[in-house]
Scaffold this active site. Sequence first.
Site, PDB file in Angstrom:
ATOM      1  N   SER A  48       0.832  -1.203   0.000  1.00  0.00           N
ATOM      2  CA  SER A  48       0.000   0.000   0.000  1.00  0.00           C
ATOM      3  C   SER A  48       0.867   1.253   0.000  1.00  0.00           C
ATOM      4  O   SER A  48       1.946   1.281   0.622  1.00  0.00           O
ATOM      5  CB  SER A  48      -0.864  -0.031   1.260  1.00  0.00           C
ATOM      6  OG  SER A  48      -1.407   1.220   1.534  1.00  0.00           O
ATOM      7  N   TYR A  70      -2.168  -0.302  10.483  1.00  0.00           N
ATOM      8  CA  TYR A  70      -2.410  -0.944   9.186  1.00  0.00           C
ATOM      9  C   TYR A  70      -1.186  -0.807   8.277  1.00  0.00           C
ATOM     10  O   TYR A  70      -0.696  -1.784   7.711  1.00  0.00           O
ATOM     11  CB  TYR A  70      -3.637  -0.332   8.493  1.00  0.00           C
ATOM     12  CG  TYR A  70      -3.706  -0.693   7.029  1.00  0.00           C
ATOM     13  CD1 TYR A  70      -4.055  -1.980   6.636  1.00  0.00           C
ATOM     14  CD2 TYR A  70      -3.365   0.239   6.044  1.00  0.00           C
ATOM     15  CE1 TYR A  70      -4.077  -2.322   5.296  1.00  0.00           C
ATOM     16  CE2 TYR A  70      -3.386  -0.101   4.702  1.00  0.00           C
ATOM     17  CZ  TYR A  70      -3.742  -1.388   4.323  1.00  0.00           C
ATOM     18  OH  TYR A  70      -3.742  -1.740   2.999  1.00  0.00           O
ATOM     19  N   LYS A 126       1.729  -3.664   6.581  1.00  0.00           N
ATOM     20  CA  LYS A 126       2.166  -3.837   5.188  1.00  0.00           C
ATOM     21  C   LYS A 126       3.688  -3.673   5.085  1.00  0.00           C
ATOM     22  O   LYS A 126       4.374  -4.422   4.381  1.00  0.00           O
ATOM     23  CB  LYS A 126       1.452  -2.820   4.284  1.00  0.00           C
ATOM     24  CG  LYS A 126      -0.045  -3.071   4.167  1.00  0.00           C
ATOM     25  CD  LYS A 126      -0.330  -4.367   3.420  1.00  0.00           C
ATOM     26  CE  LYS A 126      -1.791  -4.728   3.410  1.00  0.00           C
ATOM     27  NZ  LYS A 126      -2.104  -5.980   2.728  1.00  0.00           N
TER      28      LYS A 126
END
Length: 340
Positions: A127, A151, A155
Amino acid sequence: MPQTVLVTGGAGFIGSHTCVELLRSGHEVVVLDDHSNSSPEALERVAKIAGRPVAGTHIADVRDRRSLDAVFAHHPIDAVIHFAAKKAVGESVQIPLTYYDINVSGTIALVSAMHDHGVHRLVFSSSCSVYGDATTVPLTEESPTAPTNPYATTKWTCERILADLCRHLPDLRVLALRYFNPAGAHPTGLLGEDPRGVPNNIMPFLTQIAVGRRAELGVFGNDYPTPDGTGVRDYIHVVDVAEGHRAALDHIDDEPGMRVFNLGTGRGASVLELVRAFEEASGRPIPHRVIERRPGDVAELVADPAKVAEAWGWSARRDLAAMCRDAWNFQQHNPYGYVH
Ligand code: NAD
Ligand code: WQD
């Protein structure tokens, strides 16, 4: 060469569009998804668009080694595309452990099963959020990474784990694709974004306003250092993202080891520009009002898409108008999304 591809999270927003693209390109597709954020209906629609179904669907949690072993034992998997993850930034601040468990432990379980079953090709969903609060745009793959929420850290951590593994396992080939802001829907109106509850992302919010499910858009701040003061993002059509995955499979054997690519358009749009584009595409007014900045938001995130264009000759082809038109088309045909 047609391959048998395991797609984790294949019933989700990006996964379902990618399944269509893979089936249309002649690949066999096996899906593993626990449907925690998707409907099995999406895979029925994938089959309708592609003219043939996926070769197998497994309703399972990607952290479950027994299920993974069963999938690898039953299908001659050549490559894996790993979408299955939780993706809501705000929620990740509230329940970070769940995010680390599903996103990081899920990836570890998957690569460990791949290793045990002799599968060496992985495309990993990363991302643009790994870049954090970018100081200079556009962002190249060499721009500093500085995740600002759990989050994004999941990643970033997965990328690090995969890079370490590639140094240790010479046969392993990993492509980490850093998507910017995927938006839009399949032009047939059969597949699209169907978030549960209040949408986190702006495009489904706009389509739900236009269809009458929500009253107005709160614009999160207009005092950013951008031309109109609202946040600028690199929105990329979900079908372009899906085609990017087909290209990734075509090129995964180009080089061993781990490679990282941005998937973006290189063109930024502000919140107000997006609202205007959506109003034009839908013919519906979007009531909107400037409210407080959303905590954790950054001013501008735009990709430099040159690396992937040079490596694979791939670039995004669809513009903001197409994203708005297709997202609206899906919402009109599916005002309440898929039936969960
Ligand atoms: P999505 O939620 O629509 O799809 C994820 C799919 O994974 C869903 O079908 C869900 O049911 C499944 N899933 C979740 N947890 C699982 C688990 N433990 N076991 C098995 N299946 C599980 O999300 P999406 O937008 O399609 O995103 C796909 C991937 O791309 C994610 O990894 C996400 O982090 C990444 N990504 C998304 C965006 C975006 O804006 N949509 C941007 C950058 C990266
Ligand atoms: C876009 C713009 C908001 C909603 C997130 C993740 C990122 C990636 C993509 C997964 C911003 C503004 C939004 C609203 C608004 N996902 N906005 N009112 O935050 O850029 O990126 O999705 O990897 O990691 O962080 O996307 O769609 O939420 O916001 O004004 O009601 O719209 O401030 O400028 P974001 P978004």
